[in-house]
Design an enzyme around this catalytic site. Structure first.
Site, PDB file in Angstrom:
ATOM      1  NE  ARG A  97      -2.625   1.610  -1.065  1.00 58.32           N
ATOM      2  CZ  ARG A  97      -3.018   1.137  -2.238  1.00 58.32           C
ATOM      3  NH1 ARG A  97      -3.755   0.045  -2.314  1.00 58.32           N
ATOM      4  NH2 ARG A  97      -2.671   1.741  -3.365  1.00 58.32           N
ATOM      5  CE  LYS A 132      -2.561  27.844  -3.833  1.00 59.11           C
ATOM      6  NZ  LYS A 132      -3.657  28.365  -4.698  1.00 59.11           N
ATOM      7  CE  LYS A 164       0.798  34.265  -2.228  1.00 67.37           C
ATOM      8  NZ  LYS A 164       0.670  34.011  -3.690  1.00 67.37           N
ATOM      9  CD  GLU A 194      -0.758  37.200  -5.381  1.00 69.88           C
ATOM     10  OE1 GLU A 194      -0.576  35.976  -5.458  1.00 69.88           O
ATOM     11  OE2 GLU A 194      -1.350  37.749  -4.425  1.00 69.88           O
ATOM     12  CG  ASP A 215      -3.832  36.321  -7.769  1.00 69.76           C
ATOM     13  OD1 ASP A 215      -3.732  35.102  -7.999  1.00 69.76           O
ATOM     14  OD2 ASP A 215      -4.523  36.787  -6.847  1.00 69.76           O
TER      15      ASP A 215
END
Length: 277
Positions: A97, A132, A164, A194, A215
């Protein structure tokens, strides 16, 4: 891949799954029982992580032998037996697994990345990933993006400057955020920012940055931004990047298309491990 880090990740995964032992396999099979098996593709996919699959078993039991007919990056067809393995039956079943989880996830990421990169053919835009990623698996997932033909954005917060929206808001604007960065970091470190509108693009150009990330902009806004920036900085687009939009995004003339979907919501490849009696 850093093999020391990889081994730590794989050991923790084995401890999580095997615990104090595979009570089912140990009850059915003796230590001396050996089996042979194979990996079966149940869909078309791009192979990624075969060495990781092999390493899981090496850490569990060095008597397990895995032979893959193909290297990472190969297109595997549905129904194909693409690797064989043999060893103690207990170990084959105990590691199945964990080994498959890695192989399926990494192959899924490579497969989706290959779809994205194929959609940019004929354009200069390159496909890159984001941060992410699954906690603890970033190294592996970014490796899979490379296997699929994509590039890696920054690995972590220490890799480069990326200002950002929250940085801009808390600092009091684009000028303040960029100036504070310039006062602190080496001039050899590139600065990316950004932006969400054309006004911020103008401010970014005035203060001078290396990369401007657009963005969640519409195609019309992106085209305007490309003309406005006019080669003064690299242009990255991000936000709401899907496979359906890749072609039109690339056609705007941007340099980079980043997508978190490559790692945060990709579907694992359908692969089975079958033992033979």
């Amino acid at each position: 891949m850093n093999k020391l880090v990889l081994d730590d990740v794989l050991r923790l995964s084995l401890i999580e799954d095997v615990g104090f032992g595979d009570v089912t396999s140990e009850a059915i099979f003796s230590e001396a029982h050996f089996s042979q098996g194979f990996l079966l593709a149940k869909q078309d996919f791009i192979l990624a992580g075969i060495e990781v699959f092999t390493r899981v078993f090496a850490l569990l039991d060095d008597r397990v032998k895995v032979v893959s007919y193909y290297a990472d990056g190969t297109s595997i067809r549905n129904g194909e037996k693409f690797a064989v393995l043999e060893g103690p039956t207990r170990s084959l079943l105990s590691g199945e697994r964990v080994a498959l989880n890695f192989l399926q996830r990494l192959s899924g990421i490579a497969t989706e990345t290959r779809r994205y990169t194929a959609a940019t053919e004929g354009f200069r835009a390159v496909i890159v990933d984001t941060r992410k990623t699954t906690p603890g698996l970033r190294m592996l997932e970014k490796y899979a993006v490379q296997v699929g033909g994509g590039k890696n954005h920054r690995y972590g917060l220490d890799a480069m400057v990326l200002i950002k929206d929250n940085h801009i808001q808390a600092a009091g604007g684009v000028f303040a955020a960029v100036q504070r960065v310039r006062n602190q970091v080496s001039p050899y470190i590139k600065i990316e920012i950004e932006v969400e509108n054309l006004e911020q693009i103008g401010q970014a150009l005035e203060v001078g940055v290396d990369v401007i990330m657009l963005d969640n902009m519409t195609i019309t806004m992106i085209k305007e931004a490309v003309q406005m920036i006019d080669g003064k900085a690299l242009i990255e687009v991000s936000g709401n990047v899907t496979i359906e939009r890749i072609g039109e995004l690339a056609a705007t003339g941007v340099d980079i298309i980043s997508s978190g979907a490559l790692t945060h919501s990709v579907k694992a490849a359908d692969i089975s491990m079958k033992l033979q009696s």
